[in-house]
Design a protein around this motif. Structure first.
Motif, short mmCIF file in Angstrom:
data_model
loop_
_atom_site.label_atom_id
_atom_site.label_comp_id
_atom_site.label_asym_id
_atom_site.label_seq_id
_atom_site.Cartn_x
_atom_site.Cartn_y
_atom_site.Cartn_z
N SER A 18 -7.33 -8.21 18.07
CA SER A 18 -6.16 -8.00 17.22
C SER A 18 -6.59 -7.23 15.99
O SER A 18 -7.67 -7.47 15.45
N VAL A 19 -5.75 -6.32 15.58
CA VAL A 19 -6.01 -5.49 14.41
C VAL A 19 -4.90 -5.75 13.40
O VAL A 19 -3.72 -5.70 13.76
N ASN A 20 -5.28 -6.05 12.18
CA ASN A 20 -4.31 -6.22 11.10
C ASN A 20 -4.29 -4.95 10.27
O ASN A 20 -5.25 -4.65 9.56
N VAL A 21 -3.20 -4.21 10.38
CA VAL A 21 -3.07 -2.93 9.70
C VAL A 21 -2.60 -3.17 8.27
O VAL A 21 -1.68 -3.93 8.03
N LYS A 22 -3.29 -2.50 7.33
CA LYS A 22 -3.00 -2.68 5.90
C LYS A 22 -2.62 -1.35 5.26
O LYS A 22 -3.08 -0.29 5.66
N ASN A 23 -1.80 -1.46 4.23
CA ASN A 23 -1.51 -0.32 3.36
C ASN A 23 -2.67 -0.13 2.40
O ASN A 23 -3.57 -0.97 2.33
N ASP A 24 -2.65 0.95 1.64
CA ASP A 24 -3.71 1.22 0.68
C ASP A 24 -3.87 0.10 -0.35
O ASP A 24 -4.97 -0.15 -0.86
N ASP A 25 -2.78 -0.60 -0.66
CA ASP A 25 -2.85 -1.70 -1.64
C ASP A 25 -3.19 -3.05 -1.00
O ASP A 25 -3.05 -4.09 -1.63
N GLU A 26 -3.65 -3.01 0.28
CA GLU A 26 -4.08 -4.19 1.03
C GLU A 26 -2.95 -5.11 1.48
O GLU A 26 -3.19 -6.20 1.99
N ALA A 28 0.26 -5.92 4.11
CA ALA A 28 0.46 -5.65 5.54
C ALA A 28 1.32 -4.41 5.74
O ALA A 28 2.31 -4.21 5.04
N PHE A 29 0.91 -3.57 6.67
CA PHE A 29 1.67 -2.38 7.05
C PHE A 29 2.82 -2.85 7.94
O PHE A 29 2.59 -3.44 8.99
N ASP A 30 4.05 -2.60 7.51
CA ASP A 30 5.21 -3.06 8.25
C ASP A 30 5.40 -2.19 9.50
O ASP A 30 5.68 -1.00 9.41
N LEU A 31 5.23 -2.80 10.67
CA LEU A 31 5.31 -2.08 11.94
C LEU A 31 6.70 -2.15 12.57
O LEU A 31 6.88 -1.77 13.73
N THR A 32 7.70 -2.60 11.81
CA THR A 32 9.08 -2.60 12.29
C THR A 32 9.47 -1.17 12.65
O THR A 32 9.19 -0.23 11.90
N THR A 53 -3.77 -1.72 26.71
CA THR A 53 -2.45 -2.34 26.70
C THR A 53 -2.22 -2.79 25.26
O THR A 53 -3.05 -3.50 24.69
N ILE A 54 -1.13 -2.35 24.68
CA ILE A 54 -0.87 -2.56 23.25
C ILE A 54 0.43 -3.32 23.07
O ILE A 54 1.42 -3.05 23.75
N SER A 55 0.43 -4.24 22.11
CA SER A 55 1.68 -4.89 21.71
C SER A 55 1.64 -5.12 20.21
O SER A 55 0.57 -5.32 19.62
N ILE A 56 2.79 -5.05 19.60
CA ILE A 56 2.93 -5.36 18.18
C ILE A 56 3.39 -6.80 18.08
O ILE A 56 4.41 -7.18 18.66
N ALA A 57 2.60 -7.61 17.38
CA ALA A 57 2.88 -9.05 17.29
C ALA A 57 4.10 -9.31 16.41
O ALA A 57 4.41 -8.55 15.49
N ASP A 58 4.79 -10.41 16.71
CA ASP A 58 5.93 -10.85 15.90
C ASP A 58 5.45 -11.68 14.72
O ASP A 58 4.53 -12.48 14.89
N PRO A 59 6.02 -11.53 13.56
CA PRO A 59 6.96 -10.47 13.20
C PRO A 59 6.22 -9.17 12.92
O PRO A 59 5.09 -9.19 12.41
N PRO A 60 6.82 -8.03 13.24
CA PRO A 60 6.14 -6.75 13.04
C PRO A 60 5.80 -6.47 11.57
O PRO A 60 4.91 -5.69 11.28
N THR A 89 3.41 5.11 15.74
CA THR A 89 4.44 6.14 15.60
C THR A 89 5.72 5.48 15.13
O THR A 89 6.18 4.51 15.73
N SER A 90 6.28 6.00 14.04
CA SER A 90 7.53 5.46 13.51
C SER A 90 8.70 5.98 14.34
O SER A 90 8.56 6.94 15.11
N ASP A 91 9.86 5.37 14.15
CA ASP A 91 11.04 5.81 14.88
C ASP A 91 11.50 7.20 14.44
O ASP A 91 12.29 7.83 15.12
#
Length: 111
Positions: A18-26, A28-32, A53-60, A89-91
């Motif tokens: 699992s990878v926890n994606v962060k913004n520059d200010d540490e 959480a990067f919102d993956l919604t 195989t990739i999935s975005i965990a809840d809540p994004p 990739t964003s919407d």
């Protein structure tokens, strides 16, 4: 700029991380409204790739991406060093590389 994380994978074994994606200010990067993709290649210029195989965990909004390779996929990778990355990739079509690194495939004895 993407974070760097090197991984070690045992050939012939199921791999997950699992990878926890962060913004520059540490925070959480919102993956919604995002999708994610990741590939392994022998080199950056290699024409063949293995897809995670990739999935975005809840809540994004927590920024967690779950990645997996099956035992069959890791068995097909020869021992040695590979490169990988994970992109979201964003919407709206904006692509961001969030992590990259080297994967070392450790050979197995039991086949």
């Amino acid at each position: 700029m993407a974070a760097i994380a090197n991984l070690f994978i045992d050939q012939g074994s199921t791999f997950s991380t699992s990878v926890n994606v962060k913004n520059d200010d540490e925070t959480a990067f919102d993956l919604t409204n995002h999708t994610a993709a990741a590939q392994v290649r022998k080199s950056y210029s290699s024409s063949t790739a293995t897809d995670f195989t990739i999935s975005i965990a809840d809540p994004p909004s927590n920024g967690q991406i779950d990645c997996q390779l099956s035992a069959t996929q890791t068995a097909a990778l020869e021992e040695g060093r590979y490169v990988y990355d994970i992109e979201v990739t964003s919407d709206t079509g904006v692509v961001t590389r969030v992590i990259e690194g080297i994967i070392t495939i450790n050979p197995n004895v039991t086949k």
